[in-house]
Design a protein around this motif. Sequence first.
Motif, PDB file in Angstrom:
ATOM      1  N   THR A 238      10.106 -58.840 -50.070  1.00 54.70           N
ATOM      2  CA  THR A 238       9.984 -59.562 -48.807  1.00 54.70           C
ATOM      3  C   THR A 238      11.355 -59.707 -48.157  1.00 54.70           C
TER       4      THR A 238
ATOM      5  N   THR B  85      12.647 -56.339 -46.895  1.00 56.27           N
ATOM      6  CA  THR B  85      11.891 -55.933 -45.713  1.00 56.27           C
ATOM      7  C   THR B  85      12.325 -56.737 -44.493  1.00 56.27           C
ATOM      8  N   HIS B  86      12.548 -58.036 -44.680  1.00 57.73           N
ATOM      9  CA  HIS B  86      12.986 -58.885 -43.582  1.00 57.73           C
ATOM     10  C   HIS B  86      14.388 -58.476 -43.119  1.00 57.73           C
TER      11      HIS B  86
ATOM     12  N   HIS C 105      14.082 -55.447 -41.102  1.00 61.18           N
ATOM     13  CA  HIS C 105      13.526 -55.811 -39.801  1.00 61.18           C
ATOM     14  C   HIS C 105      14.646 -56.254 -38.854  1.00 61.18           C
TER      15      HIS C 105
ATOM     16  N   THR D  60       7.804 -53.703 -40.234  1.00 61.86           N
ATOM     17  CA  THR D  60       8.476 -54.548 -41.216  1.00 61.86           C
ATOM     18  C   THR D  60       8.122 -56.020 -40.994  1.00 61.86           C
ATOM     19  N   GLU D  61       7.931 -56.427 -39.754  1.00 66.07           N
ATOM     20  CA  GLU D  61       7.517 -57.815 -39.494  1.00 66.07           C
ATOM     21  C   GLU D  61       6.133 -58.082 -40.085  1.00 66.07           C
TER      22      GLU D  61
ATOM     23  N   TYR E 164       4.784 -56.577 -42.592  1.00 67.45           N
ATOM     24  CA  TYR E 164       4.896 -56.564 -44.046  1.00 67.45           C
ATOM     25  C   TYR E 164       5.537 -57.837 -44.584  1.00 67.45           C
ATOM     26  N   TYR E 165       6.661 -58.269 -44.007  1.00 65.65           N
ATOM     27  CA  TYR E 165       7.323 -59.443 -44.586  1.00 65.65           C
ATOM     28  C   TYR E 165       6.498 -60.696 -44.371  1.00 65.65           C
ATOM     29  N   GLU E 166       5.765 -60.786 -43.276  1.00 63.37           N
ATOM     30  CA  GLU E 166       4.899 -61.960 -43.087  1.00 63.37           C
ATOM     31  C   GLU E 166       3.787 -61.986 -44.127  1.00 63.37           C
TER      32      GLU E 166
ATOM     33  N   PHE F 204       5.427 -62.778 -47.583  1.00 65.27           N
ATOM     34  CA  PHE F 204       5.887 -64.154 -47.720  1.00 65.27           C
ATOM     35  C   PHE F 204       4.713 -65.067 -48.072  1.00 65.27           C
TER      36      PHE F 204
END
Length: 135
Positions: A9, A12-13, A16, A31-32, A34-36, A39
């Motif tokens: 996470t 990835t952030h 991003h 990427t947004e 994915y990281y959301e 998380f």
Amino acid sequence: MGADTYWLTFNTHAYHWNVKEPLFFVLHNLTEEYYEDMFAAADEVAERKRALGQLAPTSMTDVMENSVIEDLAEIPSAGDLCADLDRGHERVARGLHALIKLAGAENDPVTEDMATARSAFHERASCITKALSVT
């Protein structure tokens, strides 16, 4: 599973925030997404660990020492960013496959179901990032 999810996470952030051309718009949005997702999953995984009587990671050192995810030395190009995310998602998915087997052997269907759902996410993410890494 928790340390891997959290570290991926974070990576990835960070990607991003720092994604470069080409594919800026596509990678920034991907990427947004994915990281959301990850998380939220990290919270769910940590709560499951606590329900099973284990502690969730308590520091970034815990996360880094207990994760299969590795850092790159510098912010990668768009293609290398995708290749790195692909490797991370594949590694996490493989770890989840092992957890699925273990949870099944321990008659823990809640953990087994959670790991199966998370594995599906990481396998899909791997396919997408793999495809983008060759463009």
